[in-house]
Design an enzyme around this catalytic site. Structure first.
Site, PDB file in Angstrom:
ATOM      1  N   GLU A   5       1.284  -9.552  -0.542  1.00  0.00           N
ATOM      2  CA  GLU A   5       0.160  -9.937   0.312  1.00  0.00           C
ATOM      3  C   GLU A   5      -0.721 -10.987  -0.374  1.00  0.00           C
ATOM      4  O   GLU A   5      -1.363 -11.802   0.273  1.00  0.00           O
ATOM      5  CB  GLU A   5      -0.668  -8.689   0.652  1.00  0.00           C
TER       6      GLU A   5
ATOM      7  N   HIS B 134      23.435   3.160  -8.022  1.00  0.00           N
ATOM      8  CA  HIS B 134      24.543   3.514  -7.135  1.00  0.00           C
ATOM      9  C   HIS B 134      24.293   3.001  -5.723  1.00  0.00           C
ATOM     10  O   HIS B 134      24.881   3.510  -4.762  1.00  0.00           O
ATOM     11  CB  HIS B 134      24.732   5.041  -7.150  1.00  0.00           C
TER      12      HIS B 134
ATOM     13  N   LYS C 224      -2.604  -8.139  13.520  1.00  0.00           N
ATOM     14  CA  LYS C 224      -3.680  -7.200  13.871  1.00  0.00           C
ATOM     15  C   LYS C 224      -4.316  -7.616  15.188  1.00  0.00           C
ATOM     16  O   LYS C 224      -4.604  -6.792  16.049  1.00  0.00           O
ATOM     17  CB  LYS C 224      -4.767  -7.215  12.783  1.00  0.00           C
TER      18      LYS C 224
HETATM   19  O1  PA5 Z   1      -5.187  -5.462   0.755  1.00  0.00           O
HETATM   20  C1  PA5 Z   1      -5.674  -5.528   1.861  1.00  0.00           C
HETATM   21  O2  PA5 Z   1      -6.758  -6.095   2.099  1.00  0.00           O
HETATM   22  C2  PA5 Z   1      -5.002  -4.861   3.058  1.00  0.00           C
HETATM   23  O3  PA5 Z   1      -3.735  -4.426   2.763  1.00  0.00           O
HETATM   24  C3  PA5 Z   1      -5.832  -3.690   3.530  1.00  0.00           C
HETATM   25  O4  PA5 Z   1      -5.941  -2.744   2.515  1.00  0.00           O
HETATM   26  C4  PA5 Z   1      -5.233  -3.021   4.769  1.00  0.00           C
HETATM   27  O5  PA5 Z   1      -4.990  -3.978   5.771  1.00  0.00           O
HETATM   28  C5  PA5 Z   1      -6.186  -1.971   5.313  1.00  0.00           C
HETATM   29  O6  PA5 Z   1      -7.430  -2.544   5.594  1.00  0.00           O
HETATM   30  P1  PA5 Z   1      -8.745  -1.701   5.657  1.00  0.00           P
HETATM   31  O7  PA5 Z   1      -9.017  -1.135   4.309  1.00  0.00           O
HETATM   32  O8  PA5 Z   1      -9.799  -2.642   6.098  1.00  0.00           O
HETATM   33  O9  PA5 Z   1      -8.503  -0.604   6.650  1.00  0.00           O
END
Ligand code: PA5
Length: 464
Positions: A291, A320, A433
């Site tokens: 990410e 394996h 989203k």
């Molecule tokens: O690293 C990030 O920002 C994302 O992966 C969030 O953790 C994830 O989308 C969840 O978001 P939130 O904490 O706002 O619910």
């Protein structure tokens, strides 16, 4: 000193040949690395990278230990409702630092501590089956969302809240703690208007960098993890990963190795712990690496479509399943082994005379076997020209895991500089989203709904 070791011998061209890295390539990265280092340190000083300071925050430790003292023994179940960065750190560290079968132990064996469930999906079957086994009166929900609006977590919250109110009446609120932004978002507003107990995720700390806030510390402390030691481990690592010299800083060096490997076409980075307890570190790492670095645009808005693809594997299990591909398949990946030097337990393999073909195992230990298998896989990869490195920790403890997490966080931020992307945003996730909000009828997303129609219903669908 944290004693984490990065052995990168087998990443080098002198050992693995064509796809390996040359000393002078590392050397050539020095000027850029120094620039990135200074940029990061300035951003840190100016308060834009607060994740660096989280392990030093003693206030949160005090707040958490007070709460754990107050409510710790009251619950049989702690349930985390959260997703992505709000869940993966807790999953990884609980897997590493609680007994492996913590939830299957009885209360006495758990020292009176609750079981832990991290529900990070909205599969109605999975979620309802979890709720069905949880006694409302003995369950505490931690609703974790930085934005306070993530649809999966909100959906879980609304369903769990209604069930709890039906079962417990007005007192149900005591069974919820909200962990969210200090100022904004629906969860913060609910904490204020409805009187839910809450914790704040410090400003500018994004989900995947938040495990050293209440996001990870509270659930972990409730199930008995020594979170103070976890933070001490991170502090012990902090000096090594703020060292400007790339050849003395394991986070910078590993980022540089991964970056150079990527440039040679090794775009897949496999993380392969040889340890059940370290298994879910790969999931946590997968998120922070993917990410943070997988981006369409670079820092100056240029079109890059860049980013390494993290893949998880587990030793020996995936020997394996995956290793055939890693040894003989395309030259598109590097492998990072993650190993504890000491497994903390061992079993001696006994003799069994009716099976003479197995007598070579007699007197050896299971730890000998898993170590031998890791070394054997390492050599098989190396011999076949496949770059690989090994990160070893002395043993799986809160201190070593705190150090490891901190190292990977800094590695990721530094890699952002090498790949020339912003490691703190995730615009590609936002798109999905927003389409979901549109489909679920959230006001303000009407135009997005039209756009969705164009891409989904207005095209000729083909299926069999
Ligand atoms: O690293 C990030 O920002 C994302 O992966 C969030 O953790 C994830 O989308 C969840 O978001 P939130 O904490 O706002 O619910």
């Amino acid at each position: 000193m944290d004693d984490i070791k990065l052995d990168y011998t087998n990443m080098m061209a002198s050992v693995v040949g064509e796809y390996g890295i040359h000393e002078d390539e590392l050397e050539a990265l020095r000027p850029q690395s120094e620039e990135i280092h200074h940029y990061l340190m300035t951003r840190r000083e100016n308060g834009f990278l607060p994740f660096y300071e989280l392990p030093f925050n003693t206030k949160i430790l005090e707040e958490i230990s007070t709460l754990v003292e107050e409510i710790g023994g009251r619950y049989e179940n702690v349930v985390v409702l959260g997703i992505g960065g709000s869940a993966l750190g807790t999953i990884a560290l609980a897997q590493a630092l609680c007994p492996l079968y913590h939830n299957l132990m009885d209360s006495g064996q758990r020292g009176g501590r609750p079981r832990l469930f991290v529900l990070d999906n909205v599969d109605p079957m999975g979620f309802s089956q979890a709720l069905d086994i949880l006694d409302p009166a003995r369950t505490l929900y931690l609703v974790i969302s930085k934005s306070g609006s993530t649809v999966e977590t909100m959906c879980q919250f609304l369903i769990a809240r209604e069930r709890m109110e039906k079962a417990l009446g007005a007192g149900y609120r005591e069974h919820f703690i909200l962990i969210t932004d200090p100022i904004s978002g629906p969860l913060r507003r609910l904490a204020e208007s409805e009187g839910f107990r809450s914790f704040s995720i410090p400003e500018r700390v994004g989900g995947r960098f938040s495990v050293f806030t209440a996001v990870g510390l509270l659930p972990l402390a409730l199930v008995g993890v020594n979170v103070q030691a976890l933070l001490q481990g991170a502090i012990a690592m902090s000096e090594r990963v703020t060292e400007p010299d790339i050849m003395k800083n394991p986070a910078y060096l590993n980022a540089a190795l991964q970056f150079l490997a990527y440039r040679k076409g090794l775009k897949i980075s496999v993380m392969m712990p040889y340890s059940d307890r370290l298994r879910d570190m790969s999931d946590w790492f997968r998120q922070i690496w993917a990410e943070s670095l997988g981006k369409k645009n670079g820092l100056t808005g240029d079109l890059l479509h860049i980013g390494p693809t993290p893949v998880k594997a587990l030793g020996t299990t995936d020997q394996h399943s995956q290793v055939q591909l890693y040894v003989e398949g395309p030259f598109d990946k590097s492998v990072t082994f993650l190993i504890p030097e000491n497994y903390g337990a061992d079993l001696i393999i006994p003799a069994y005379p009716p099976a003479p073909s197995l007598s070579y195992l007699e007197g050896k230990s299971m730890a000998d076997l898993i170590r031998s298998e890791q070394q054997a896989t390492e050599v098989a990869l190396t011999k076949n020209g496949r770059p690989n490195c090994t990160i070893s920790i002395p043993e799986v403890t809160p201190e070593t895991l705190g150090a490891l997490v901190y190292m990977f966080e800094v590695q990721t931020i530094f890699a952002g500089g090498l790949f020339k992307v912003n490691p703190l945003d995730q615009p590609g996730v936002e798109e999905g989203k927003e389409f979901t909000y549109a489909l679920m009828g959230r006001p303000g997303f009407e135009k997005k709904k039209d756009e969705f129609e164009r891409w989904y219903n207005d095209i000729r669908r083909r299926s069999l």
